[in-house]
Design a protein around this motif. Structure first.
Motif, PDB file in Angstrom:
ATOM      1  N   ILE A   1      28.183  22.086  48.719  1.00 60.47           N
ATOM      2  CA  ILE A   1      27.787  23.231  47.890  1.00 60.47           C
ATOM      3  C   ILE A   1      28.945  24.217  47.732  1.00 60.47           C
ATOM      4  N   ARG A   2      29.672  24.509  48.820  1.00 58.68           N
ATOM      5  CA  ARG A   2      30.834  25.400  48.723  1.00 58.68           C
ATOM      6  C   ARG A   2      31.869  24.836  47.747  1.00 58.68           C
ATOM      7  N   THR A   3      32.118  23.532  47.834  1.00 53.52           N
ATOM      8  CA  THR A   3      33.085  22.889  46.945  1.00 53.52           C
ATOM      9  C   THR A   3      32.618  22.974  45.496  1.00 53.52           C
ATOM     10  N   ALA A   4      31.350  22.718  45.260  1.00 49.14           N
ATOM     11  CA  ALA A   4      30.808  22.781  43.895  1.00 49.14           C
ATOM     12  C   ALA A   4      30.917  24.200  43.331  1.00 49.14           C
ATOM     13  N   VAL A   5      30.630  25.192  44.144  1.00 50.49           N
ATOM     14  CA  VAL A   5      30.715  26.581  43.691  1.00 50.49           C
ATOM     15  C   VAL A   5      32.166  26.935  43.373  1.00 50.49           C
ATOM     16  N   ARG A   6      33.080  26.584  44.257  1.00 48.35           N
ATOM     17  CA  ARG A   6      34.507  26.879  44.010  1.00 48.35           C
ATOM     18  C   ARG A   6      35.003  26.193  42.739  1.00 48.35           C
ATOM     19  N   ASN A   7      34.605  24.955  42.539  1.00 53.16           N
ATOM     20  CA  ASN A   7      35.025  24.236  41.332  1.00 53.16           C
ATOM     21  C   ASN A   7      34.500  24.921  40.074  1.00 53.16           C
ATOM     22  N   GLN A   8      33.277  25.344  40.098  1.00 56.68           N
ATOM     23  CA  GLN A   8      32.691  26.018  38.930  1.00 56.68           C
ATOM     24  C   GLN A   8      33.364  27.367  38.688  1.00 56.68           C
ATOM     25  N   LEU A   9      33.628  28.116  39.752  1.00 53.24           N
ATOM     26  CA  LEU A   9      34.326  29.402  39.601  1.00 53.24           C
ATOM     27  C   LEU A   9      35.733  29.213  39.067  1.00 53.24           C
ATOM     28  N   GLU A  10      36.392  28.148  39.497  1.00 50.54           N
ATOM     29  CA  GLU A  10      37.736  27.856  38.990  1.00 50.54           C
ATOM     30  C   GLU A  10      37.687  27.531  37.499  1.00 50.54           C
ATOM     31  N   ARG A  11      36.688  26.758  37.084  1.00 51.10           N
ATOM     32  CA  ARG A  11      36.541  26.421  35.657  1.00 51.10           C
ATOM     33  C   ARG A  11      36.336  27.663  34.807  1.00 51.10           C
ATOM     34  N   GLN A  12      35.627  28.658  35.357  1.00 54.42           N
ATOM     35  CA  GLN A  12      35.329  29.882  34.618  1.00 54.42           C
ATOM     36  C   GLN A  12      36.281  31.016  34.987  1.00 54.42           C
ATOM     37  N   GLY A  13      37.408  30.693  35.616  1.00 50.35           N
ATOM     38  CA  GLY A  13      38.337  31.690  36.137  1.00 50.35           C
ATOM     39  C   GLY A  13      38.804  32.714  35.128  1.00 50.35           C
ATOM     40  N   ASP A  14      39.167  32.279  33.911  1.00 46.57           N
ATOM     41  CA  ASP A  14      39.646  33.226  32.901  1.00 46.57           C
ATOM     42  C   ASP A  14      38.556  34.219  32.523  1.00 46.57           C
ATOM     43  N   ALA A  15      37.346  33.747  32.341  1.00 51.29           N
ATOM     44  CA  ALA A  15      36.236  34.635  31.982  1.00 51.29           C
ATOM     45  C   ALA A  15      35.958  35.643  33.107  1.00 51.29           C
ATOM     46  N   VAL A  16      36.031  35.182  34.348  1.00 49.71           N
ATOM     47  CA  VAL A  16      35.811  36.072  35.488  1.00 49.71           C
ATOM     48  C   VAL A  16      36.904  37.137  35.545  1.00 49.71           C
ATOM     49  N   ARG A  17      38.165  36.718  35.392  1.00 48.40           N
ATOM     50  CA  ARG A  17      39.279  37.681  35.436  1.00 48.40           C
ATOM     51  C   ARG A  17      39.150  38.727  34.327  1.00 48.40           C
ATOM     52  N   GLN A  18      38.783  38.306  33.144  1.00 48.14           N
ATOM     53  CA  GLN A  18      38.622  39.244  32.031  1.00 48.14           C
ATOM     54  C   GLN A  18      37.488  40.224  32.306  1.00 48.14           C
ATOM     55  N   SER A  19      36.405  39.738  32.858  1.00 44.87           N
ATOM     56  CA  SER A  19      35.268  40.602  33.169  1.00 44.87           C
ATOM     57  C   SER A  19      35.619  41.604  34.268  1.00 44.87           C
ATOM     58  N   VAL A  20      36.341  41.155  35.293  1.00 45.29           N
ATOM     59  CA  VAL A  20      36.777  42.049  36.371  1.00 45.29           C
ATOM     60  C   VAL A  20      37.635  43.169  35.793  1.00 45.29           C
ATOM     61  N   ALA A  21      38.573  42.828  34.931  1.00 48.76           N
ATOM     62  CA  ALA A  21      39.452  43.833  34.325  1.00 48.76           C
ATOM     63  C   ALA A  21      38.662  44.776  33.422  1.00 48.76           C
ATOM     64  N   ARG A  22      37.774  44.222  32.603  1.00 47.19           N
ATOM     65  CA  ARG A  22      36.994  45.027  31.656  1.00 47.19           C
ATOM     66  C   ARG A  22      36.085  46.013  32.383  1.00 47.19           C
ATOM     67  N   LYS A  23      35.469  45.574  33.461  1.00 48.46           N
ATOM     68  CA  LYS A  23      34.536  46.431  34.210  1.00 48.46           C
ATOM     69  C   LYS A  23      35.237  47.263  35.274  1.00 48.46           C
ATOM     70  N   GLN A  24      36.568  47.114  35.395  1.00 49.63           N
ATOM     71  CA  GLN A  24      37.386  47.857  36.359  1.00 49.63           C
ATOM     72  C   GLN A  24      36.834  47.726  37.781  1.00 49.63           C
ATOM     73  N   LEU A  25      36.608  46.481  38.177  1.00 54.35           N
ATOM     74  CA  LEU A  25      36.102  46.193  39.512  1.00 54.35           C
ATOM     75  C   LEU A  25      37.261  46.031  40.496  1.00 54.35           C
ATOM     76  N   THR A  26      37.078  46.520  41.707  1.00 57.74           N
ATOM     77  CA  THR A  26      38.017  46.265  42.782  1.00 57.74           C
ATOM     78  C   THR A  26      37.677  44.894  43.348  1.00 57.74           C
ATOM     79  N   LEU A  27      38.665  44.039  43.480  1.00 53.07           N
ATOM     80  CA  LEU A  27      38.443  42.667  43.922  1.00 53.07           C
ATOM     81  C   LEU A  27      38.755  42.536  45.397  1.00 53.07           C
ATOM     82  N   GLY A  28      37.802  42.022  46.176  1.00 52.13           N
ATOM     83  CA  GLY A  28      38.028  41.768  47.593  1.00 52.13           C
ATOM     84  C   GLY A  28      37.180  42.649  48.488  1.00 52.13           C
TER      85      GLY A  28
END
Length: 139
Positions: free
Chosen positions: A46-73
């Motif tokens: 399950i951890r591997t599947a989640v990481r793989n899916q997050l990696e596939r959607q990485g650009d969308a996640v990065r754009q959303s983090v920047a747009r919403k001005q979220l602190t990461l970590g």
């Protein structure tokens, strides 16, 4: 020799436990992959599947983090941090993707005086009293 050691402050957990429901066929397919040695156990799969899916959607996640001005970590807020924000008259807007942690010695009153809003995508650790005091400010 280790009898003299004590932890100066409790460590924050490095992960959060999730519970999911899966169909029997999907669960059986996971068990087959584990049995055949592709994964150490169900959690590893399950951890591997989640990481793989997050990696596939990485650009969308990065754009959303920047747009919403979220602190990461990991963002930790001490009593001193909150007192400084209160005393400066600049309430905090906590926007975190990861873990936001408010120190256990922070009172509900101080939290309300120093924190204007809380949005955490991930986990929010604070005393139950502080969480209750911030409930109307938490997204």
């Amino acid at each position: 020799m280790t009898d003299n050691l004590r932890e100066l402050r409790p460590r924050a957990p490095e992960s959060e436990k999730l519970t999911i429901n899966l169909g029997f066929v999907d669960l059986g397919r996971i068990d087959l992959m584990v049995r055949d040695g592709f994964y150490a156990n169900r959690a590893d799969f399950i951890r591997t599947a989640v990481r793989n899916q997050l990696e596939r959607q990485g650009d969308a996640v990065r754009q959303s983090v920047a747009r919403k001005q979220l602190t990461l970590g990991l963002s930790q807020y001490t009593r001193q941090d909150l007192e400084a924000a209160r005393d400066a008259g600049t309430p905090l807007h906590i926007h975190v993707l990861g873990l936001a942690s408010i120190a256990l010695d922070v009172t509900p009153e101080l939290a309300r005086e120093a924190i204007a809003s809380v949005e955490v995508l991930g986990a929010f650790h604070a005393s139950p009293a502080v969480k209750a005091a911030l409930a109307d400010r938490t997204a």
